[in-house]
Enzyme design. Structure first.
Site, PDB file in Angstrom:
ATOM      1  N   SER A  97       0.837  -1.198   0.000  1.00 51.95           N
ATOM      2  CA  SER A  97       0.000   0.000   0.000  1.00 51.95           C
ATOM      3  C   SER A  97       0.876   1.253   0.000  1.00 51.95           C
ATOM      4  CB  SER A  97      -0.973  -0.044   1.184  1.00 51.95           C
ATOM      5  OG  SER A  97      -2.021   0.872   1.013  1.00 51.95           O
ATOM      6  N   HIS A 148      -7.898  -5.382  -0.062  1.00 54.41           N
ATOM      7  CA  HIS A 148      -6.732  -4.549   0.217  1.00 54.41           C
ATOM      8  C   HIS A 148      -6.070  -5.027   1.509  1.00 54.41           C
ATOM      9  CE1 HIS A 148      -4.373  -0.896  -0.421  1.00 54.41           C
ATOM     10  NE2 HIS A 148      -4.390  -0.748   0.890  1.00 54.41           N
ATOM     11  N   ASP A 167     -10.005  -5.175  -4.640  1.00 49.93           N
ATOM     12  CA  ASP A 167      -9.518  -4.125  -3.741  1.00 49.93           C
ATOM     13  C   ASP A 167     -10.453  -2.914  -3.837  1.00 49.93           C
ATOM     14  OD1 ASP A 167      -8.061  -2.087  -2.434  1.00 49.93           O
ATOM     15  OD2 ASP A 167      -6.145  -2.937  -3.062  1.00 49.93           O
TER      16      ASP A 167
END
Length: 178
Positions: free
Chosen positions: A35, A153, A121
């Protein structure tokens, strides 16, 4: 973000300077990140500075186009977007987000990337990795995407759903690339 990106570059330089002590090959360094950490790894690799170059990047569900994400994310209420739209603050914010977006820092000197991203996601759309990989390839930089089918995610969610098939291909990619 600029300082954090600089910290990653300094860490790479530190590892290279102490390679013998740590028993690592300074010419076989890869950055991995998830991320926001993937965004930092990508930016540090794309803008390495002196002695900060790496040979590969593995980025998990990385926001590669921050400006587009800020404009489209369901996590940002429309009221907030509407409140700043057309203001100097909006211009400054979008300029900063554009500057720190990996998709805008791609050059032919970039190392190869492996992008691992969940197809479901809802924080960073899978399309971000597709567009980033397309941009890398258009610059003659190696890029592969490993889609985690049904993955959201976060690796923790993948682990709980037993979506761990990405691990062996990732290791093989690193062995082949490094």
């Amino acid at each position: 973000l600029g300082t954090a990106e600089s910290d990653v570059r300094k860490a790479v330089t530190f590892v290279k300077d102490h390679a013998a002590e740590y028993r690592v090959n300074p010419n076989k360094i890869a950055l991995l990140g998830e991320s926001a950490g993937g965004q930092l790894a990508a930016m540090a690799a794309l803008r390495p500075g002196v002695d900060g170059s790496v040979e590969a990047v593995v980025a998990f569900y990385t926001p590669s186009d921050l400006a587009t994400l800020a404009r489209a994310s369901a996590m940002i209420p429309d009221g907030v977007r509407d409140a700043v739209k057309g203001t100097l603050f909006d211009d400054l914010l979008m300029a900063g987000l554009t500057e720190f977006s990996p998709v805008n820092a791609v050059s032919a000197s970039a190392p190869p990337f492996l992008l691992i991203h969940g197809t479901d996601d809802n924080v960073v759309p899978f399309a971000q990795s597709e567009r980033f990989c397309d941009k890398l390839r258009a610059s003659s930089v190696g890029c592969e995407i490993y889609p985690v089918k049904g993955g959201g995610h976060g690796i923790r969610g993948w682990e709980s759903m037993r979506l761990t098939d990405y691990k062996s291909p990732m290791v093989r990619w690193l062995e082949r690339t490094l």
